[in-house]
Scaffold this active site. Sequence first.
Site, mmCIF file in Angstrom:
data_model
loop_
_atom_site.group_PDB
_atom_site.id
_atom_site.type_symbol
_atom_site.label_atom_id
_atom_site.label_comp_id
_atom_site.label_asym_id
_atom_site.label_seq_id
_atom_site.Cartn_x
_atom_site.Cartn_y
_atom_site.Cartn_z
ATOM 1 C CE LYS A 122 -4.375 -1.483 2.059
ATOM 2 N NZ LYS A 122 -5.339 -1.257 3.148
ATOM 3 C CE LYS A 207 -6.758 -7.917 -1.242
ATOM 4 N NZ LYS A 207 -6.796 -7.406 0.137
ATOM 5 C CE LYS A 210 -13.587 -3.783 1.850
ATOM 6 N NZ LYS A 210 -12.461 -3.101 2.499
#
Length: 341
Positions: A122, A207, A210
């Site tokens: 991230k 992955k 969302k």
Amino acid sequence: MVSTRAMGAAGPRVFSGVQPTGHLTLGNYLGAMRRWAEVDQHRGDAVFCVVDLHALTVEHDPARVRRLSRQAATLMLAVGLDPQRCTVFVQSHVDEHARLSYLMECTATDGEMRRMIQYREKAARVTARGGSVRLSLLTYPALMAADILAYGTQEVPVGADQAQHVELARDLAVRFNQRYGPTFVVPKATLPGVAARVMDLQDPTSKMGKSEQTRAAGIVYLLDEPDVVRKKVLRAVTDGGSAVAYEPAERPGVANLLSVLAACTGGDPEGLAGSYGSYGALKEDTAEAVVEVLRPVRERHAALAADTGYVDGVLRDGAERARSMARPRVDAAYRAVGLLA
Ligand code: AMP
Ligand code: TRP
């Protein structure tokens, strides 16, 4: 302190959570939420949380976080969590999380935080966009450990991407207990047998997440209309060749479809591979299986969303129950480290 129980249920204390950082996906459902509803709330003394404080670790729009928090809570009920059987609440409503997080920061090391894969990924993404990495993104696993340890949690049902964070929570529990005396139960992650890591349909090497708004075509959202679900699954990227085989490393796209189909129908991915002669048939069956699994969730969500008073009431009661479960243990931890609590 180690073994307090709140609701007197016979099974293990279970805790898990979901972040209100985007619309919930098929990955959230198959990796975690379905088990919360079908297994965990029936076996034990289960606590489920919308972890809104975690959503502030990246750039966020306050109105969106507010909206997504209510939506996540509504979806937790829509997938079948029953407030008579388990506790459903919002993290920021219970001060004990932030209170214990600080003690976890005093237990963890800088090095172990920086080693977390999710932080590295991230942080790299934020930096690549020219943004600044929030300090809370680094300390995030301390807050997550606090979420888990505050409740005397034994089992943490999560998808594979969270296993490393739960492992860190274990390490922190053990370290704290050794330094300051037995305070925390040492938790463990429980992963689903199949679909522990549902991959993006357009990029099956990453992955299904969302918050990747740019790749919505590869993400099935729990509230997608059936036709949208079908379109996304039928357009999934498959691999070279045409034989249907379960080979996650060589054929990640096909393996992902087989895992999703297996998770939706109760089969196993290798076994299912043998019954398909073409990618087209596999996609069609997978699309229909996903539509059927999501149908009741969409229907219940529609009914619950029309009654925000009900959802708010569940969250209010849930927070009260959660607070009384967490408070004694967090107080004990404060005393154990030498604070005049
Ligand atoms: P998050 O969306 O990161 O808040 O995740 C909530 C729960 O869903 C966690 O237990 C995750 O491990 C799980 N989860 C999220 N995405 C996936 C995925 N693509 N496959 C399997 N589990 C997932
Ligand atoms: N970090 C988890 C995720 O991104 C969400 C989470 C926060 C969580 N606290 C938790 C999951 C405690 C399980 C237990 O998915």
